[in-house]
Design a protein around this motif. Structure first.
Motif, short mmCIF file in Angstrom:
data_model
loop_
_atom_site.label_atom_id
_atom_site.label_comp_id
_atom_site.label_asym_id
_atom_site.label_seq_id
_atom_site.Cartn_x
_atom_site.Cartn_y
_atom_site.Cartn_z
N ILE A 89 0.84 -1.19 0.00
CA ILE A 89 0.00 0.00 0.00
C ILE A 89 0.88 1.24 0.00
O ILE A 89 2.07 1.18 0.30
N SER A 90 0.27 2.38 -0.37
CA SER A 90 0.93 3.69 -0.28
C SER A 90 -0.06 4.66 0.35
O SER A 90 -1.07 4.99 -0.25
N CYS A 91 0.24 5.08 1.56
CA CYS A 91 -0.69 5.94 2.31
C CYS A 91 -0.17 7.35 2.52
O CYS A 91 -0.85 8.18 3.11
N ASN A 92 1.05 7.64 2.09
CA ASN A 92 1.61 8.97 2.30
C ASN A 92 0.97 9.98 1.34
O ASN A 92 0.28 9.62 0.40
N GLY A 93 1.21 11.26 1.60
CA GLY A 93 0.61 12.33 0.81
C GLY A 93 1.20 12.44 -0.58
O GLY A 93 2.35 12.08 -0.82
N ASP A 94 0.40 12.97 -1.52
CA ASP A 94 0.81 13.11 -2.92
C ASP A 94 0.33 14.47 -3.43
O ASP A 94 -0.87 14.69 -3.56
N GLY A 95 1.28 15.36 -3.74
CA GLY A 95 0.90 16.71 -4.15
C GLY A 95 0.67 16.87 -5.64
O GLY A 95 0.10 17.87 -6.07
N ILE A 96 1.10 15.90 -6.46
CA ILE A 96 1.06 16.05 -7.92
C ILE A 96 -0.16 15.37 -8.53
O ILE A 96 -0.84 15.93 -9.39
N GLY A 97 -0.43 14.13 -8.15
CA GLY A 97 -1.66 13.47 -8.57
C GLY A 97 -1.63 12.79 -9.92
O GLY A 97 -2.63 12.75 -10.62
N PHE A 98 -0.48 12.23 -10.33
CA PHE A 98 -0.46 11.41 -11.53
C PHE A 98 -1.17 10.08 -11.25
O PHE A 98 -0.99 9.50 -10.18
N PRO A 99 -1.97 9.56 -12.20
CA PRO A 99 -2.49 8.20 -12.04
C PRO A 99 -1.35 7.19 -11.92
O PRO A 99 -0.22 7.47 -12.34
N ASP A 100 -1.64 6.00 -11.39
CA ASP A 100 -0.59 5.01 -11.18
C ASP A 100 0.01 4.54 -12.50
O ASP A 100 1.19 4.14 -12.55
N LEU A 101 -0.76 4.57 -13.56
CA LEU A 101 -0.30 4.12 -14.88
C LEU A 101 -1.04 4.93 -15.93
O LEU A 101 -2.23 5.19 -15.79
N TYR A 102 -0.33 5.34 -16.97
CA TYR A 102 -1.00 6.01 -18.09
C TYR A 102 -0.21 5.82 -19.38
O TYR A 102 1.00 6.08 -19.41
N PHE A 103 -0.90 5.35 -20.42
CA PHE A 103 -0.33 5.27 -21.76
C PHE A 103 -1.34 5.78 -22.76
O PHE A 103 -2.55 5.67 -22.55
N PHE A 104 -0.84 6.35 -23.85
CA PHE A 104 -1.74 6.75 -24.92
C PHE A 104 -1.16 6.33 -26.27
O PHE A 104 0.06 6.23 -26.44
N GLN A 105 -2.06 6.03 -27.19
CA GLN A 105 -1.69 5.80 -28.58
C GLN A 105 -1.66 7.16 -29.25
O GLN A 105 -2.69 7.81 -29.39
N PRO A 106 -0.48 7.65 -29.65
CA PRO A 106 -0.39 9.01 -30.20
C PRO A 106 -0.89 9.07 -31.64
O PRO A 106 -0.68 8.15 -32.42
N ARG A 107 -1.53 10.18 -31.95
CA ARG A 107 -1.94 10.41 -33.34
C ARG A 107 -0.73 10.75 -34.19
O ARG A 107 -0.67 10.38 -35.36
N LYS A 108 0.24 11.44 -33.59
CA LYS A 108 1.40 11.91 -34.35
C LYS A 108 2.69 11.57 -33.60
O LYS A 108 2.81 11.86 -32.41
N ILE A 109 3.62 10.94 -34.31
CA ILE A 109 4.94 10.63 -33.78
C ILE A 109 5.97 11.22 -34.73
O ILE A 109 5.88 11.03 -35.95
N ILE A 110 6.95 11.92 -34.17
CA ILE A 110 8.04 12.47 -34.98
C ILE A 110 9.35 12.03 -34.33
O ILE A 110 9.62 12.34 -33.17
N ILE A 111 10.16 11.30 -35.09
CA ILE A 111 11.43 10.76 -34.59
C ILE A 111 12.59 11.50 -35.27
O ILE A 111 12.60 11.63 -36.50
#
Length: 429
Positions: A89-111
């Motif tokens: 578990i993680s019970c300490n405070g969090d000031g930023i609030g990112f979800p535990d996991l996040y990925f997206f399929q990008p519409r545009k990729i430039i390498i």
């Protein structure tokens, strides 16, 4: 389906600045930059992904995605994903609030690879390609980093020095009792009710360190500004690579002094012990999905010089069967041992009890999956996190506590690692 087209660029550096400026048009952005570092396991020089077509918030839906016809995905695993992987578990405070996991399929990729900008767009966005390239070219030569006037950010310490020593000694008590061999003890520095210019701050942070695994990420009001020197995990066909860092020393005043410091780090008994313990942990993690007998230590305790610090790095590799789901490789190795300790689960429980804040994205991993199931992820360290809506800025640093640790030396190592973040936020260092 995607369409790919390449455009020649006269200046890779100007292309990077232009791509970053152009990315301000989007609220979902992942930028990955190797800063010219080329090694055996390098891929592109830099990569920008913008515009979400699909989103993923859960490990199982990510795993399921790779069972079908996958595409590129960009995003992150936060440290607190550990709670879904183990009974934690993680019970300490969090000031930023990112979800535990996040990925997206990008519409545009430039390498950016050499002098080529490779545009890789979903079919619906292909009509934008020419105009987007023209817009990016129009931004070349512009770098607004120095034009943004910022006031110094008043940084607070979450754990003050006396409390740090007390907690470090409690880690040592656990080690002397045999509960753990090593633990990574982290502390947060933060500021409330402040505003920063995220992209310009990232550029300054990156210019100080120029590390091989830099990243800038924007997800609506949440930002990551990352100058990481460390790779967590890479899959390259049937090969898996992990390169944990354990062991840090300052650069020297000149070439001779720097060589002495590198030699001292390479021979430091305590630093080598730290590195070897984590190397053993990584070997064990990789073995869970490896073809029997294929786990190898290619480099052990090799010292590399970066702009600000010298780092001791080991390289561990394994071979896997080609049909393995890439998410299973993450599941069996996350969080990375360099940010937890050994044994991993015991160390994470003690870390949770003694640290003052939820780590969130700090000591997680940012990177990408490609359509073949290959991937590359860094370790989110030497990073600033910012929530624009909450007007909250945070950065954390840590060091490994072992039986031979001196709390004062560990504290000074943390301050050394914090210098770049402190300086770009305007504090004296």
């Amino acid at each position: 389906m995607r369409t790919q087209r390449s455009f020649k660029t006269a200046s890779p550096l100007q292309s990077k600045n232009a791509l970053l400026e152009w990315s301000k048009n989007y609220t979902d952005v992942v930028w990955l930059d190797s800063n010219g570092h080329r090694g055996n396991y390098s891929s592109f020089e830099a990569c920008l992904a913008v515009g979400k077509s699909k989103e993923f918030f859960h490990l199982e839906e990510l795993r399921s995605y790779f069972e079908h016809r996958p595409d590129w995905l960009f995003g992150y695993f936060s440290y607190d994903l550990k709670n879904q992987l183990e009974d934690l578990i993680s019970c300490n405070g969090d000031g930023i609030g990112f979800p535990d996991l996040y990925f997206f399929q990008p519409r545009k990729i430039i390498i950016l690879d050499g002098d080529q900008l490779q545009f890789n767009y979903l079919e619906a966005d292909v009509p934008d390609m020419e105009k987007d390239f023209a817009d990016i070219v129009s931004l070349m030569g512009e770098d607004r980093t120095n034009n943004v006037k910022t006031s110094p950010i008043p940084i607070k310490m979450r754990i003050h020095k006396d409390a740090y020593f007390e907690k470090a000694n409690r880690f040592l008590e656990h080690i002397h009792r045999g509960d753990i061999y090593e633990a990574n003890f982290c502390q947060e520095f933060y500021a409330q009710d402040v505003q920063i210019a995220p992209l310009e701050t990232y550029k300054k942070l990156n210019s100080i360190s120029e590390p091989p695994f830099a990243a800038f990420m924007r997800l609506d009001e949440r930002y990551l500004l990352c100058a990481s020197p460390e790779r967590y995990l890479r899959r390259q066909g049937e090969k898996v690579i992990s390169q944990p860092i354990k062991g840090t020393a300052p650069r020297g005043r000149d070439a001779d002094d720097d060589l002495r410091k590198r030699e001292q780090l390479a021979q430091d008994e305590k630093e080598r012990a730290e590195n070897i313990m984590i190397t053993d942990l990584v070997r064990n993690d990789l073995s869970k999905n490896a073809i029997k007998g294929s786990v190898e230590v290619e480099e052990l305790c090799k010292v590399y010089g970066y702009k600000q610090v010298n780092q001791m790095i080991s390289t561990i590799t394994s071979k896997i069967y080609p049909d393995i789901n890439p998410v299973d490789l993450i599941r069996e190795t996350f969080p990375m041992g360099s940010m937890t300790g050994a044994p991993k689960i015991s160390a994470m429980k003690i870390i949770e009890a003694l640290e003052e804040t939820k780590r969130g994205l700090y000591s997680g991993a940012v990177g990408y999956f490609d359509p073949q199931g290959n991937f590359d992820f860094n370790v989110v360290i030497r990073s600033i996190l910012y929530n624009e809506k909450r007007r909250f800025v945070s950065y954390s640093v840590g060091s490994a506590i072992t039986a031979k640790s001196d709390p004062e030396m560990e504290y000074q190592e943390c301050l050394l690692k914090a210098r770049a973040m402190r300086s770009v936020l305007g504090e004296e260092v």
